[in-house]
Design a protein around this motif. Structure first.
Motif, PDB file in Angstrom:
ATOM      1  N   LEU A 110       0.818  -1.215   0.000  1.00 46.93           N
ATOM      2  CA  LEU A 110       0.000   0.000   0.000  1.00 46.93           C
ATOM      3  C   LEU A 110       0.858   1.275   0.000  1.00 46.93           C
ATOM      4  O   LEU A 110       0.547   2.254  -0.685  1.00 46.93           O
ATOM      5  CB  LEU A 110      -0.929  -0.027   1.237  1.00 46.93           C
ATOM      6  CG  LEU A 110      -1.858   1.154   1.429  1.00 46.93           C
ATOM      7  CD1 LEU A 110      -2.778   1.346   0.229  1.00 46.93           C
ATOM      8  CD2 LEU A 110      -2.703   0.969   2.698  1.00 46.93           C
ATOM      9  N   LEU A 130      -9.483   3.814   0.753  1.00 48.24           N
ATOM     10  CA  LEU A 130      -9.469   2.400   0.366  1.00 48.24           C
ATOM     11  C   LEU A 130     -10.934   1.983   0.196  1.00 48.24           C
ATOM     12  O   LEU A 130     -11.714   2.017   1.149  1.00 48.24           O
ATOM     13  CB  LEU A 130      -8.789   1.551   1.446  1.00 48.24           C
ATOM     14  CG  LEU A 130      -7.379   2.003   1.880  1.00 48.24           C
ATOM     15  CD1 LEU A 130      -6.799   1.033   2.899  1.00 48.24           C
ATOM     16  CD2 LEU A 130      -6.453   2.147   0.680  1.00 48.24           C
ATOM     17  N   ASP A 133     -13.222  -0.289   2.457  1.00 56.08           N
ATOM     18  CA  ASP A 133     -13.889   0.217   3.648  1.00 56.08           C
ATOM     19  C   ASP A 133     -15.033   1.124   3.209  1.00 56.08           C
ATOM     20  O   ASP A 133     -14.811   2.249   2.770  1.00 56.08           O
ATOM     21  CB  ASP A 133     -12.903   0.996   4.545  1.00 56.08           C
ATOM     22  CG  ASP A 133     -12.036   0.068   5.365  1.00 56.08           C
ATOM     23  OD1 ASP A 133     -12.573  -0.911   5.920  1.00 56.08           O
ATOM     24  OD2 ASP A 133     -10.820   0.304   5.452  1.00 56.08           O
ATOM     25  N   TYR A 170      -4.917  -5.160  11.030  1.00 53.44           N
ATOM     26  CA  TYR A 170      -4.919  -3.702  10.820  1.00 53.44           C
ATOM     27  C   TYR A 170      -3.592  -3.036  11.191  1.00 53.44           C
ATOM     28  O   TYR A 170      -2.798  -3.598  11.932  1.00 53.44           O
ATOM     29  CB  TYR A 170      -5.985  -3.058  11.722  1.00 53.44           C
ATOM     30  CG  TYR A 170      -7.387  -3.493  11.454  1.00 53.44           C
ATOM     31  CD1 TYR A 170      -8.166  -2.861  10.496  1.00 53.44           C
ATOM     32  CD2 TYR A 170      -7.953  -4.545  12.181  1.00 53.44           C
ATOM     33  CE1 TYR A 170      -9.477  -3.250  10.257  1.00 53.44           C
ATOM     34  CE2 TYR A 170      -9.265  -4.947  11.946  1.00 53.44           C
ATOM     35  CZ  TYR A 170     -10.015  -4.298  10.986  1.00 53.44           C
ATOM     36  OH  TYR A 170     -11.309  -4.685  10.752  1.00 53.44           O
ATOM     37  N   GLY A 171      -3.475  -1.786  10.768  1.00 56.93           N
ATOM     38  CA  GLY A 171      -2.477  -0.911  11.342  1.00 56.93           C
ATOM     39  C   GLY A 171      -3.029  -0.455  12.697  1.00 56.93           C
ATOM     40  O   GLY A 171      -4.192  -0.067  12.797  1.00 56.93           O
ATOM     41  N   GLU A 190       2.060  -2.042  12.068  1.00 59.81           N
ATOM     42  CA  GLU A 190       1.242  -2.724  11.067  1.00 59.81           C
ATOM     43  C   GLU A 190       0.989  -4.169  11.485  1.00 59.81           C
ATOM     44  O   GLU A 190       1.923  -4.929  11.711  1.00 59.81           O
ATOM     45  CB  GLU A 190       1.933  -2.660   9.699  1.00 59.81           C
ATOM     46  CG  GLU A 190       1.180  -3.342   8.564  1.00 59.81           C
ATOM     47  CD  GLU A 190      -0.139  -2.674   8.170  1.00 59.81           C
ATOM     48  OE1 GLU A 190      -0.460  -1.579   8.675  1.00 59.81           O
ATOM     49  OE2 GLU A 190      -0.857  -3.267   7.350  1.00 59.81           O
ATOM     50  N   LYS A 191      -0.273  -4.490  11.621  1.00 56.27           N
ATOM     51  CA  LYS A 191      -0.756  -5.860  11.862  1.00 56.27           C
ATOM     52  C   LYS A 191      -0.021  -6.590  12.995  1.00 56.27           C
ATOM     53  O   LYS A 191       0.535  -7.692  12.786  1.00 56.27           O
ATOM     54  CB  LYS A 191      -0.702  -6.663  10.572  1.00 56.27           C
ATOM     55  CG  LYS A 191      -1.486  -5.984   9.432  1.00 56.27           C
ATOM     56  CD  LYS A 191      -1.850  -6.907   8.309  1.00 56.27           C
ATOM     57  CE  LYS A 191      -2.828  -6.266   7.357  1.00 56.27           C
ATOM     58  NZ  LYS A 191      -2.306  -5.519   6.260  1.00 56.27           N
ATOM     59  N   ILE A 203      -6.514   1.351  12.277  1.00 54.62           N
ATOM     60  CA  ILE A 203      -6.657   2.278  11.151  1.00 54.62           C
ATOM     61  C   ILE A 203      -7.629   1.669  10.147  1.00 54.62           C
ATOM     62  O   ILE A 203      -7.515   0.496   9.810  1.00 54.62           O
ATOM     63  CB  ILE A 203      -5.294   2.476  10.440  1.00 54.62           C
ATOM     64  CG1 ILE A 203      -4.258   3.027  11.405  1.00 54.62           C
ATOM     65  CG2 ILE A 203      -5.447   3.357   9.211  1.00 54.62           C
ATOM     66  CD1 ILE A 203      -2.851   3.107  10.817  1.00 54.62           C
ATOM     67  N   ILE A 204      -8.568   2.465   9.684  1.00 53.89           N
ATOM     68  CA  ILE A 204      -9.372   1.996   8.557  1.00 53.89           C
ATOM     69  C   ILE A 204      -9.065   2.876   7.343  1.00 53.89           C
ATOM     70  O   ILE A 204      -8.350   3.873   7.457  1.00 53.89           O
ATOM     71  CB  ILE A 204     -10.866   1.926   8.890  1.00 53.89           C
ATOM     72  CG1 ILE A 204     -11.394   3.289   9.254  1.00 53.89           C
ATOM     73  CG2 ILE A 204     -11.131   0.944  10.009  1.00 53.89           C
ATOM     74  CD1 ILE A 204     -12.718   3.501   8.661  1.00 53.89           C
ATOM     75  N   GLN A 229       4.859  -0.527   3.616  1.00 56.34           N
ATOM     76  CA  GLN A 229       3.625  -0.210   4.345  1.00 56.34           C
ATOM     77  C   GLN A 229       3.481   1.295   4.580  1.00 56.34           C
ATOM     78  O   GLN A 229       4.421   1.946   5.026  1.00 56.34           O
ATOM     79  CB  GLN A 229       3.613  -0.924   5.707  1.00 56.34           C
ATOM     80  CG  GLN A 229       3.690  -2.441   5.633  1.00 56.34           C
ATOM     81  CD  GLN A 229       2.418  -3.074   5.082  1.00 56.34           C
ATOM     82  OE1 GLN A 229       1.422  -2.395   4.807  1.00 56.34           O
ATOM     83  NE2 GLN A 229       2.455  -4.381   4.907  1.00 56.34           N
ATOM     84  N   THR A 231       1.683   2.396   6.938  1.00 51.80           N
ATOM     85  CA  THR A 231       1.721   2.507   8.405  1.00 51.80           C
ATOM     86  C   THR A 231       3.153   2.771   8.878  1.00 51.80           C
ATOM     87  O   THR A 231       3.383   3.628   9.739  1.00 51.80           O
ATOM     88  CB  THR A 231       1.190   1.204   9.041  1.00 51.80           C
ATOM     89  OG1 THR A 231      -0.097   0.934   8.478  1.00 51.80           O
ATOM     90  CG2 THR A 231       1.067   1.318  10.545  1.00 51.80           C
TER      91      THR A 231
HETATM   92  C1  G1P Z   1      -4.433  -1.782   4.952  1.00 50.12           C
HETATM   93  C2  G1P Z   1      -3.399  -1.097   5.855  1.00 50.12           C
HETATM   94  C3  G1P Z   1      -3.785  -1.266   7.314  1.00 50.12           C
HETATM   95  C4  G1P Z   1      -5.189  -0.738   7.540  1.00 50.12           C
HETATM   96  C5  G1P Z   1      -6.184  -1.408   6.569  1.00 50.12           C
HETATM   97  C6  G1P Z   1      -7.549  -0.757   6.652  1.00 50.12           C
HETATM   98  O1  G1P Z   1      -4.353  -3.175   5.173  1.00 50.12           O
HETATM   99  O2  G1P Z   1      -2.128  -1.659   5.602  1.00 50.12           O
HETATM  100  O3  G1P Z   1      -2.877  -0.554   8.127  1.00 50.12           O
HETATM  101  O4  G1P Z   1      -5.577  -0.973   8.875  1.00 50.12           O
HETATM  102  O5  G1P Z   1      -5.738  -1.311   5.215  1.00 50.12           O
HETATM  103  O6  G1P Z   1      -8.509  -1.414   5.872  1.00 50.12           O
HETATM  104  P1  G1P Z   1      -5.011  -4.263   4.165  1.00 50.12           P
HETATM  105  O7  G1P Z   1      -6.468  -4.351   4.547  1.00 50.12           O
HETATM  106  O8  G1P Z   1      -4.827  -3.737   2.784  1.00 50.12           O
HETATM  107  O9  G1P Z   1      -4.291  -5.533   4.423  1.00 50.12           O
END
Ligand code: G1P
Length: 289
Positions: A110, A130, A133, A170-171, A190-191, A203-204, A229, A231
């Motif tokens: 990302l 994104l 969401d 998530y982050g 991150e995660k 984080i969303i 990342q 994040t």
């Molecule tokens: C990404 C980001 C993550 C965030 C998330 C939100 O992760 O890397 O930090 O919390 O989107 O939807 P992904 O869902 O692409 O793995």
């Protein structure tokens, strides 16, 4: 400075929705009758964004076609007198030149996708959305965030409280509890596994970032999952700038997973009087059998 530009990373493969996404962009999956990406683009416009930047990739041409004229379809609708549908299609096509496409030609994460938009964004604050969401809100969440950005004059990420068991999706913020929906971020991971998560604030997919993030992303540092990342880049930005977490007002659907996607379809369907009338008796019936 005003937030005028929004970046939509749409190069992801959507493997969670295979086989549906084998030959179709995951962002084109419909919630009721509108693709996910359209909800996100509409949210951006409703929040005052003037320029849409898609960071796209192979197999995503349906997104470009969706936001363009389709002469054959329009002529057919016109010939059949389907004026309302024709207008609806016209309304979703942005003014020429207000959508820009660039490609992320390697799946490096990302942070890398956002970095791909650096020359188009230039030296100004920008939003990232994104489309996975999907957020139902009276005031668009991005608009809520832009207002906060203007008040705080600092980068902002939208956050939600998640069960501890889910932090690895998530982050996650290292921050104190929210006060009036806002918290100043100390760190970001991150995660993280639940036992290592510094909080349950996740984080969303809505960010407002300052352009200095591009200088950090330029370093192409690889983090969780072997990816670059956003994040991690924000965690580094914290050394020189404040970043805030903001608990939006609204209901978020995680359309990146099947259950969340079905919930979104259900919730948005039940808001349509014609569908509601047919669905409620059907659901009751299903549940009773
Ligand atoms: C990404 C980001 C993550 C965030 C998330 C939100 O992760 O890397 O930090 O919390 O989107 O939807 P992904 O869902 O692409 O793995």
């Amino acid at each position: 400075m005003k937030v005028r530009k929004a970046v939509f990373p749409v190069a992801g493969l959507g493997t969670r929705f295979l086989p549906a996404t084998k030959a179709m962009a995951k962002e084109m999956l419909p919630v009721v009758d509108k693709p996910l990406i359209q909800y996100a683009v509409e949210e951006a416009y409703a929040s005052g964004i003037k320029q849409i930047i898609f960071v796209t990739g192979a197999g995503k041409s349906a997104i470009e076609n969706h936001f363009d004229h389709s002469c054959e379809l329009e002529q057919t609708l016109m010939a059949r007198g389907k004026d309302a549908q024709l207008k609806e299609l016209h309304d979703l096509i942005p003014t020429s030149g207000s959508i820009i496409y660039t490609r992320q030609n390697q799946p490096l994460g990302l942070g890398h996708a956002i970095w791909c938009a650096r020359n188009i964004v230039g030296n100004e604050p920008f939003a990232v959305l994104l489309a996975d969401d999907l957020i139902k809100a009276e005031k668009p969440v991005l608009k809520q965030m832009i207002e906060k950005f203007e008040a705080l004059n600092a980068s902002i990420v939208s956050v939600v409280e998640v069960p501890k068991a889910d932090t690895s999706k998530y982050g996650i913020l290292d921050a104190d509890a929210l006060v009036d929906g806002v918290t100043k971020i100390r760190g970001l991971v991150e995660k993280p596994a639940p036992e290592n998560a510094p909080s349950n604030l996740a984080i969303i997919g809505r960010y407002i970032l300052t352009p200095e993030i591009f200088e950090i992303l330029e370093g192409k540092e690889v983090g969780a999952g072997g990816e670059i990342q956003i994040t991690d880049a924000m965690a580094r930005l914290l050394k020189t700038q404040d970043i805030y977490g903001y608990r939006y007002t609204g209901t978020r659907f995680d359309c990146g997973n099947k259950a969340g996607f079905q919930m979104a379809n259900l919730a948005f369907s039940l808001e349509r009087p014609d569908l509601r009338e047919r669905l409620i008796p059907y659901i009751k019936d299903l549940l009773n059998n």
